[in-house]
Scaffold this active site. Structure first.
Site, PDB file in Angstrom:
ATOM      1  N   ASP A 112      39.216  16.157  49.317  1.00 23.71           N
ATOM      2  CA  ASP A 112      38.645  17.481  49.540  1.00 23.71           C
ATOM      3  C   ASP A 112      38.620  17.783  51.035  1.00 23.71           C
ATOM      4  O   ASP A 112      38.784  16.886  51.875  1.00 23.71           O
ATOM      5  CB  ASP A 112      37.261  17.598  48.903  1.00 23.71           C
ATOM      6  CG  ASP A 112      36.230  16.672  49.542  1.00 23.71           C
ATOM      7  OD1 ASP A 112      35.902  16.877  50.723  1.00 23.71           O
ATOM      8  OD2 ASP A 112      35.760  15.750  48.858  1.00 23.71           O
ATOM      9  N   ALA A 113      38.423  19.036  51.374  1.00 27.37           N
ATOM     10  CA  ALA A 113      38.567  19.475  52.764  1.00 27.37           C
ATOM     11  C   ALA A 113      37.637  18.729  53.711  1.00 27.37           C
ATOM     12  O   ALA A 113      37.976  18.485  54.877  1.00 27.37           O
ATOM     13  CB  ALA A 113      38.333  20.982  52.867  1.00 27.37           C
TER      14      ALA A 113
END
Length: 249
Positions: A112-113
């Site tokens: 995820d970011a």
């Protein structure tokens, strides 16, 4: 102009597309079923159709062919970079971090970011599929900073399996390397799994880094840097993602 490799062995169409770097094996099967692939002038919807590279294969009208030079890159993903080839919100992507003209790369799995650390990019769809498919149980190791000491009951739950909204997790290797910092090794790869597991036992993640993928470790690769894996490293990945041995008899 079609870029064909005449000496290729016969293989199923979905596998051909994966080797050509179009998508992972499973995604390639869906592309074929959607009627987006032609072999010669024929629209083919059977992913098991045999091809050998002597007849043009096209996806959405564009020629595809197996790259003679299959590559794998290791990337140390910074926070804020997304694990996709393109992003509709114009955020930086892991693919944009690698300067590889002429190579169609895509990420092996995702982070995820907000998660940093090791992610792989490749144009070898078959290898990518093996590295991420649950059947092959390729381990991935994370270091999670939780901010508070984790008691034995929570550690035991993480190790034995956590009940999430999409079912219980598989057993994991978990150890507290210092107070409030866990090293967690998973053999499955659900979306935001480490964060969800830790939240489920009452210890939300403050920061998360993936430090190993199969036999590869992040090592001294600095955040934001990339390097191409050596042939020996790629072979170690292939060995780690080999099909499970069949029982005798």
């Amino acid at each position: 102009m079609s870029m064909l490799v005449a000496s290729q062995a016969v293989m199923r169409l979905a596998k051909y597309l994966a080797h050509a770097g179009v998508a992972s094996r499973r995604a390639a099967e869906e592309i074929v079923r959607a009627g987006r692939v032609t072999v010669g002038e024929e629209v083919v919807t059977d992913p098991a159709r045999d091809v050998d590279g002597t007849i043009a294969v096209r996806v959405d009208g564009n020629d595809v062919a197996i790259a003679e030079d299959r590559v794998v890159w290791m990337v140390h993903k910074p926070r804020g970079v997304v694990s996709t080839a393109k992003d509709t919100h114009n955020r930086p992507t892991v693919v944009s971090m690698v300067d590889a003209p002429g190579q169609r790369l895509y990420p092996v799995g995702r982070l995820d970011a907000e998660t940093t650390g090791l992610i792989l990019l490749t144009n070898d769809g078959d290898l990518a599929n093996r590295l991420t498919h649950p059947r092959y149980e390729v381990p991935k190791t994370y270091v999670a900073h939780l901010g508070a000491f984790v008691g034995e009951k929570a550690l035991r739950t993480l190790r034995e399996g956590v009940e999430l909204d999409d079912g219980p997790t598989l057993p994991a290797e978990v150890r507290q390397i210092e107070s409030g910092v866990l090293q967690i090794t998973l053999r499955e790869g659900r979306k935001r799994q480490v964060r969800r597991m830790c939240t489920a036992v009452g210890h939300p993640v403050q920061s998360l880094e993936r430090v190993a993928f199969g036999p590869l470790r992040l090592g001294d690769l600095k955040e934001g840097r990339v390097r191409r894996l050596s042939p020996a490293e790629v072979q170690r990945l292939r060995d780690a993602a080999a099909p499970p041995a069949r029982a005798p008899g």
